[in-house]
Design a protein around this motif. Structure first.
Motif, PDB file in Angstrom:
ATOM      1  N   ARG A  75      -9.617   1.082 -12.970  1.00  0.00           N
ATOM      2  CA  ARG A  75      -8.721   0.043 -13.685  1.00  0.00           C
ATOM      3  C   ARG A  75      -9.014  -0.198 -15.235  1.00  0.00           C
ATOM      4  N   VAL A 166       0.092  -6.957 -18.865  1.00  0.00           N
ATOM      5  CA  VAL A 166      -1.541  -7.138 -18.609  1.00  0.00           C
ATOM      6  C   VAL A 166      -1.531  -8.343 -17.959  1.00  0.00           C
ATOM      7  N   ARG A 167      -2.483  -8.337 -17.179  1.00  0.00           N
ATOM      8  CA  ARG A 167      -2.564  -9.749 -16.030  1.00  0.00           C
ATOM      9  C   ARG A 167      -3.545 -10.403 -16.839  1.00  0.00           C
ATOM     10  N   ARG A 168      -3.593 -11.452 -17.200  1.00  0.00           N
ATOM     11  CA  ARG A 168      -4.522 -12.385 -18.000  1.00  0.00           C
ATOM     12  C   ARG A 168      -5.065 -13.418 -17.187  1.00  0.00           C
ATOM     13  N   TYR A 169      -6.643 -13.563 -17.283  1.00  0.00           N
ATOM     14  CA  TYR A 169      -7.474 -14.297 -16.819  1.00  0.00           C
ATOM     15  C   TYR A 169      -8.376 -15.074 -17.631  1.00  0.00           C
ATOM     16  N   GLU A 183      -7.306  -7.542  -8.221  1.00  0.00           N
ATOM     17  CA  GLU A 183      -5.902  -7.241  -7.860  1.00  0.00           C
ATOM     18  C   GLU A 183      -5.555  -5.851  -8.061  1.00  0.00           C
ATOM     19  N   GLN A 185      -3.644  -4.633  -9.889  1.00  0.00           N
ATOM     20  CA  GLN A 185      -3.149  -4.192 -11.294  1.00  0.00           C
ATOM     21  C   GLN A 185      -3.751  -3.045 -12.060  1.00  0.00           C
ATOM     22  N   ALA A 188      -6.075  -5.386 -17.121  1.00  0.00           N
ATOM     23  CA  ALA A 188      -6.003  -6.828 -17.143  1.00  0.00           C
ATOM     24  C   ALA A 188      -7.133  -7.176 -18.078  1.00  0.00           C
ATOM     25  N   GLN A 212      -4.301 -17.309 -16.593  1.00  0.00           N
ATOM     26  CA  GLN A 212      -4.437 -17.780 -15.456  1.00  0.00           C
ATOM     27  C   GLN A 212      -5.840 -18.298 -15.484  1.00  0.00           C
TER      28      GLN A 212
END
Length: 236
Positions: A75, A166-169, A183, A185, A188, A212
């Motif tokens: 990933r 793009v998943r954001r943490y 995830e 995805q 990220a 998040q």
């Protein structure tokens, strides 16, 4: 066989003098004409190459066969982080490159101890990029993670934060943060603060930008440890 990063595009059959950095690397290794090395240019795969000439400050090589091998993580994970102080940032960049980070964004936030600007910031970014290159030469990666120029957190959130896809943490010890889980995805970004973490106002700004809030467990990890722990968890 020594592995050396060459920043110019490579092709089988090409013969040329290595740029100064890779040439110094060959000379430090005390290689001689006829010796073979592995070259990679960051576009994927690697080449066998032969040293043809050793000058005082220049090294002539001939590029041989191409091996399309890939050793990238499954990933694409980007790290955006408040810079830890002293040499901890060097260590963090080195380990992030070894473990498979796709890019690293150094940030200055309210609690950042290391304050840089102008030429000093540019030199530090170039140094960290060189650390990432050396890590890839050692660990076998053929794609070098980009170490982006230093930005303030507010500028990054306002102009350079990742695309919505793009998943954001966001690493946060506040409620209602959720445990970070891998995830499905493809891409990220993980944002964390320096020593002391981000301020409540900075966390609010990151959440407003689509991040998040997550936590890594009951322990409070060091600023240089948390991004690596998150990287490994997101890579699954």
């Amino acid at each position: 066989m020594p592995r050396i990063f060459c920043p110019q595009p490579l092709a089988s059959g090409a013969a040329f003098d290595l740029p100064p950095g890779p040439a110094r690397h060959v000379q430090v290794l005390r290689l001689q004409p006829g010796d073979t090395i592995t070259l990679f240019d960051g576009r994927g795969g690697e080449y066998e190459a032969t040293v043809r000439r050793m000058g005082r400050s220049d090294v002539g090589i001939e590029v041989g066969s191409f091996d399309p091998v890939e050793r990238e993580a499954p990933r694409t994970i980007h790290l955006a982080l408040g810079m830890p102080a002293n040499d901890r940032m060097d260590w963090l960049v080195e380990k992030a490159a070894e473990l498979g980070a796709a890019s690293i964004q150094p940030l200055m936030s309210a609690r950042t101890v290391l304050r840089l600007s102008g030429e000093r910031a540019e030199k530090k970014a170039a140094h960290w990029q060189a650390v990432a290159v050396a890590a890839c030469e050692q660990c076998g990666r053929n794609r070098v993670p980009v170490v982006h120029p230093l930005l303030t957190l507010s500028d990054w959130l306002g102009q350079h934060a990742p695309a919505p896809a793009v998943r954001r943490y966001l690493l946060s010890l506040s409620e209602p943060s959720q445990p970070l889980r891998a995830e499905a995805q493809d891409e990220a970004c993980f944002l964390s603060g320096p020593e002391g973490g981000l301020t409540p106002q900075e966390e609010e700004a990151a959440i407003a930008a689509g991040f998040q809030p997550v936590r890594l467990g009951p322990q409070i990890l060091r600023a240089e440890t948390a991004p690596l722990a998150a990287l490994m968890r997101l890579l699954g």
